[in-house]
Design a protein around this motif. Structure first.
Motif, PDB file in Angstrom:
ATOM      1  N   HIS A   1      -5.153  15.894   5.567  1.00  0.00           N
ATOM      2  CA  HIS A   1      -6.582  15.826   6.058  1.00  0.00           C
ATOM      3  C   HIS A   1      -7.428  14.923   4.844  1.00  0.00           C
ATOM      4  O   HIS A   1      -8.282  14.990   5.319  1.00  0.00           O
ATOM      5  CB  HIS A   1      -6.936  17.310   5.893  1.00  0.00           C
ATOM      6  N   THR A   2      -6.886  14.235   3.628  1.00  0.00           N
ATOM      7  CA  THR A   2      -7.999  14.296   2.822  1.00  0.00           C
ATOM      8  C   THR A   2      -7.138  13.231   2.415  1.00  0.00           C
ATOM      9  O   THR A   2      -5.394  13.107   2.057  1.00  0.00           O
ATOM     10  CB  THR A   2      -7.870  14.608   2.098  1.00  0.00           C
ATOM     11  N   VAL A   3      -7.745  11.395   1.827  1.00  0.00           N
ATOM     12  CA  VAL A   3      -6.940  10.286   1.331  1.00  0.00           C
ATOM     13  C   VAL A   3      -7.727  10.101  -0.199  1.00  0.00           C
ATOM     14  O   VAL A   3      -9.186  10.357   0.430  1.00  0.00           O
ATOM     15  CB  VAL A   3      -7.078   9.290   1.840  1.00  0.00           C
ATOM     16  N   VAL A   4      -7.664  10.098  -1.393  1.00  0.00           N
ATOM     17  CA  VAL A   4      -8.568  10.182  -2.523  1.00  0.00           C
ATOM     18  C   VAL A   4      -7.480   8.623  -2.879  1.00  0.00           C
ATOM     19  O   VAL A   4      -6.252   8.033  -3.117  1.00  0.00           O
ATOM     20  CB  VAL A   4      -7.823  10.867  -2.970  1.00  0.00           C
TER      21      VAL A   4
ATOM     22  N   ILE B   1       1.210  -1.245   0.376  1.00  0.00           N
ATOM     23  CA  ILE B   1      -0.325   0.106  -0.031  1.00  0.00           C
ATOM     24  C   ILE B   1       1.059   1.002  -0.344  1.00  0.00           C
ATOM     25  O   ILE B   1       2.181   0.574   0.341  1.00  0.00           O
ATOM     26  CB  ILE B   1      -0.812   0.052   1.458  1.00  0.00           C
ATOM     27  N   ARG B   2       0.291   2.223  -0.777  1.00  0.00           N
ATOM     28  CA  ARG B   2       1.315   3.206  -0.397  1.00  0.00           C
ATOM     29  C   ARG B   2       0.224   5.189  -0.384  1.00  0.00           C
ATOM     30  O   ARG B   2      -0.575   4.601  -0.640  1.00  0.00           O
ATOM     31  CB  ARG B   2       2.159   3.606  -2.407  1.00  0.00           C
ATOM     32  N   MET B   3       1.247   6.162  -0.583  1.00  0.00           N
ATOM     33  CA  MET B   3       0.860   6.893  -0.473  1.00  0.00           C
ATOM     34  C   MET B   3       1.129   8.416  -1.290  1.00  0.00           C
ATOM     35  O   MET B   3       2.492   8.162  -0.516  1.00  0.00           O
ATOM     36  CB  MET B   3       0.037   7.362   0.891  1.00  0.00           C
ATOM     37  N   THR B   4       0.947   8.936  -1.839  1.00  0.00           N
ATOM     38  CA  THR B   4       1.857  10.171  -2.869  1.00  0.00           C
ATOM     39  C   THR B   4       0.771  11.188  -2.086  1.00  0.00           C
ATOM     40  O   THR B   4       0.075  11.062  -2.009  1.00  0.00           O
ATOM     41  CB  THR B   4       2.182   9.522  -3.939  1.00  0.00           C
TER      42      THR B   4
ATOM     43  N   PRO C   1      -2.788  20.676  -1.192  1.00  0.00           N
ATOM     44  CA  PRO C   1      -2.071  20.570   0.424  1.00  0.00           C
ATOM     45  C   PRO C   1      -3.291  20.119   1.425  1.00  0.00           C
ATOM     46  O   PRO C   1      -4.424  19.225   1.412  1.00  0.00           O
ATOM     47  CB  PRO C   1      -2.354  21.849   1.494  1.00  0.00           C
ATOM     48  N   ALA C   2      -2.164  19.094   2.176  1.00  0.00           N
ATOM     49  CA  ALA C   2      -2.256  18.339   3.519  1.00  0.00           C
ATOM     50  C   ALA C   2      -3.150  16.905   2.546  1.00  0.00           C
ATOM     51  O   ALA C   2      -4.333  16.085   3.392  1.00  0.00           O
ATOM     52  CB  ALA C   2      -3.319  18.632   4.635  1.00  0.00           C
TER      53      ALA C   2
END
Length: 167
Positions: A125-128, A81-84, A89-90
């Motif tokens: 604050h947000t994950v898409v 799993i990854r986050m980019t 912002p945030a």
């Protein structure tokens, strides 16, 4: 019952186990960007997999602005799993994959739940996320975690606010 899931930053210790799971239980196009290489898990494609993951070792502050985590259960690597970082912002974008034998056990939802905690701790604050409208597993996980889904034909855009409690 869902087995315990642990996220571990992808590094040299778990890169080969991650590649082994990918090669044995996933298609290359499902786990890495497309590359010019012979079909299947050729040596060139395996090396491209390693290079792709190594380029992300520096994390969110690195040039790729991405942190990748091996998904482990029972001490074994079962996916990633990854986050980019996004331009907003945030906000981070996420994606994950699991080897075929790990699918359908709730591990994806457990991994995403942990990633949401990691993202919040990093000040997000947000994950898409983006997926296809026929990816029922991904859509189920996103719904379970309270994502707002927007259907754009064969693509689905998901947004999870970290400022509201998760399921």
């Amino acid at each position: 019952m869902v087995s315990a899931v642990r996220l571990e930053p992808v590094d040299e210790r778990n890169l080969e186990p991650l590649l082994s799971v990918a090669a044995a239980e996933a298609e290359p196009d499902d786990v890495m960007p497309a590359v010019e290489a012979p079909a299947g898990w050729s040596m060139a494609r395996r090396e491209a997999f390693r290079d792709y993951h190594r380029a992300n070792f520096p994390g969110l502050d690195g040039p790729a602005r991405t942190r990748m985590y091996a998904i482990l259960t029972g001490g074994e690597v079962v996916g990633m799993i990854r986050m980019t970082c996004c331009d907003e912002p945030a906000t981070v974008e996420t994606g994950l994959w699991l080897g075929r034998s790990a699918r359908g056990q709730g591990l994806g939802a457990a991994a995403l739940r942990q990633l949401l905690d990691v993202a919040a701790a990093a000040g997000m604050h947000t994950v898409v996320a983006e997926t296809t409208s026929d990816n029922t597993g991904a859509l189920s996980v996103l719904r379970k975690l309270g994502a707002k889904l927007r259907d754009d034909g064969d693509r689905v855009h998901a947004e999870i606010s970290l400022d509201t409690p998760q399921s």
